[in-house]
Design an enzyme around this catalytic site. Structure first.
Site, PDB file in Angstrom:
ATOM      1  N   TYR A 155       0.813  -1.219   0.000  1.00  0.00           N
ATOM      2  CA  TYR A 155       0.000   0.000   0.000  1.00  0.00           C
ATOM      3  C   TYR A 155       0.843   1.264   0.000  1.00  0.00           C
ATOM      4  CZ  TYR A 155      -4.945  -1.162   0.216  1.00  0.00           C
ATOM      5  OH  TYR A 155      -6.219  -1.537  -0.090  1.00  0.00           O
ATOM      6  N   LYS A 222       4.803 -13.710   6.310  1.00  0.00           N
ATOM      7  CA  LYS A 222       5.534 -14.627   5.438  1.00  0.00           C
ATOM      8  C   LYS A 222       7.032 -14.431   5.737  1.00  0.00           C
ATOM      9  CE  LYS A 222       5.598 -17.453   1.895  1.00  0.00           C
ATOM     10  NZ  LYS A 222       5.384 -18.875   2.144  1.00  0.00           N
ATOM     11  N   ASP A 275       0.655 -18.429   4.090  1.00  0.00           N
ATOM     12  CA  ASP A 275       0.115 -19.501   3.233  1.00  0.00           C
ATOM     13  C   ASP A 275      -0.579 -20.561   4.087  1.00  0.00           C
ATOM     14  OD1 ASP A 275       2.680 -19.801   4.208  1.00  0.00           O
ATOM     15  OD2 ASP A 275       3.430 -20.974   2.528  1.00  0.00           O
ATOM     16  N   ASP A 299      -5.216  -8.335   2.937  1.00  0.00           N
ATOM     17  CA  ASP A 299      -6.111  -8.168   1.807  1.00  0.00           C
ATOM     18  C   ASP A 299      -6.652  -9.529   1.361  1.00  0.00           C
ATOM     19  OD1 ASP A 299      -7.286  -6.374   0.149  1.00  0.00           O
ATOM     20  OD2 ASP A 299      -5.638  -6.227  -1.274  1.00  0.00           O
TER      21      ASP A 299
END
Ligand code: NAI
Length: 409
Positions: A155, A222, A275, A299
């Site tokens: 963003y 992640k 994930d 998101d």
């Protein structure tokens, strides 16, 4: 914007506390696309619930402000300064969706307004409303609140187009400065994540969990691949938890060591890779509660979670800074349905419900929930839910609002 002829009073913040008059002025942006269909429906439902809950003693004074297509027509710009000023001044506002062109054109107005108002936390509650069709066997197990960072990561919007002078410069700089080879025909994006912005988001999530007696806060990142951004987010998360909320939290690690159960008065703090989290959410849905996550993960997660309990047509959202709150549905402008009076106003109306809770009007918020829930249980729904329901009565946006209003009254 005719602020001066309004009857209402401003919501203010006194010593960090929201002070809400009985007739607060709440600015609203109608929104592009289906905004013109769903925003009037939402306002009618909210007005009815407020009137009913407080016998007319409380009333929202709606103030229309402009962004997107309507602003372009009126002011010849998409996001007028007056609009941002009003959102800042009146502290609490609600907006319909705004169009963002893909792969060119102007930057996202949604992203711009969040950044300019420093609305650093995007908060998305995801829960099932009885009767809403869902692809899950046990949709009732979903009850999560996702706190997504709103100012950094992707963003930040730092990108250079393939072949541009800036892009060539960055590629050259990386090669000469760090010996990093990047293909000449690459586009480049930067993903900055700071300790400051990550910690304030995480702090808000943990505080929310404590205030609302939730069970856990999970840092979703992640970090195995992006160690100094996503990995750092996880580390900063544990720092905030241990340094600022020590007596109110227990980490998963500590719980494992002690071998006991999590005490009633403590929030469990854990972390998951992004994930893995997408499958955890499907398989072990009820083991997750409050999520704190960087921008892009949030998101994806929020839409996936919404899908488990009925989709974007029922998913609400709010953007929060330290003083200003801007409420909006998760979904976009659904241009293919714009102006047809068919879109589902539930997401925006549930968003308004969150807004009413935020200003302390819980009775009206509950009436909205009951009105929607009853109507959906009667199998009276808009096309998107009718598609997934057997024996449903498919109604238009405005008819759906009429039924909800009848059920509130
Ligand atoms: P979208 O959310 O508008 O639509 C995705 C899918 O969900 C479509 O199939 C649509 O028909 C359906 N849908 C969404 N809201 C619905 C509703 N209330 N009732 C029934 N069906 C609904 O996302 P899309 O198509 O990716 O984006 C369209 C535009 O909206 C783009 O310009 C995008 O940038 C913008 N957008 C704006 C957002 C905002 O203002 N916060 C958020 C997401 C997208």
């Amino acid at each position: 914007m005719k602020k001066e002829n309004k009857q209402g009073e401003k919501i203010t913040i006194v010593n960090g506390e929201l002070t809400v008059p009985n007739n607060p002025i709440i600015p609203f942006v109608e929104g592009d696309g289906i905004g013109a269909d769903i925003t009037p429906a939402m306002k009618r439902i909210v007005d009815t619930a407020v009137e009913k809950a407080y016998n007319g003693e409380k009333k929202i004074e709606w103030l229309e402000i402009y962004a997107g297509g309507k602003a372009k027509e009126k002011y010849d710009e998409y996001l007028p300064k007056e609009t941002l000023d009003a959102m800042r001044e009146y502290k609490v506002s609600i907006k319909g969706p705004l169009t963002t062109p893909v792969g060119g054109g102007y930057r996202s107005l949604n992203v711009a307004s969040r950044q300019l108002l420093n609305l650093y936390a995007c908060v998305r509650p995801v829960y099932w409303i009885k009767g809403v069709p869902s692809p899950m066997k046990h949709p009732e197990k979903m009850n999560m609140v996702i706190f997504r960072e709103n100012t950094e990561d992707v963003y930040a919007g730092i990108e250079w187009k393939k072949g541009s002078e800036e892009c060539k410069k960055v590629i050259k700089f990386l090669k000469e400065g760090f010996g990093i080879e990047i293909r000449e025909d690459s586009g480049i994006g930067l993903k900055p994540m700071s300790e400051f912005a990550s910690k304030r988001l995480i702090r808000k999530a943990i505080q929310y969990a404590i205030d609302n007696k939730r069970k856990s806060v999970t840092f979703v990142q992640k970090g195995n691949i992006m160690k100094f951004t996503e990995g750092a987010f996880r580390e900063w998360g544990y720092e905030v938890a241990k340094e600022e909320f020590r007596d109110k939290i227990l980490t998963e690690e500590e719980l494992k060591k002690s071998g006991g159960k999590i005490p009633e008065d403590k929030i469990l703090i854990n972390d998951r890779l992004a994930d893995n989290m997408l499958q955890q959410m499907l398989v072990y849905t009820d083991q997750y509660d409050v999520i704190a996550t960087p921008n892009l993960n949030g998101d994806y997660l929020a839409d996936a979670a919404a899908g488990q309990v009925g989709g974007l047509g029922v998913a609400s959202s709010g953007n929060f800074g330290d003083e200003v709150a801007q409420f909006e549905a998760t979904h976009g402008t659904a241009p293919q349905f714009a102006g047809l009076n068919v879109a589902n106003p539930t997401a925006l109306t549930l968003t308004a419900k969150s807004m009413l809770e935020y200003i302390g009007w819980k009775e009206a918020a509950n009436l909205i929930y009951e009105g929607i829930s009853r109507t959906i249980n009667e199998k009276i729904v808009t096309f998107d839910l009718a598609y997934q329901m057997e024996g449903a009565k498919k109604v238009s946006t405005s008819e759906f609002a009429d039924y909800i209003i009848k059920n509130i009254k």
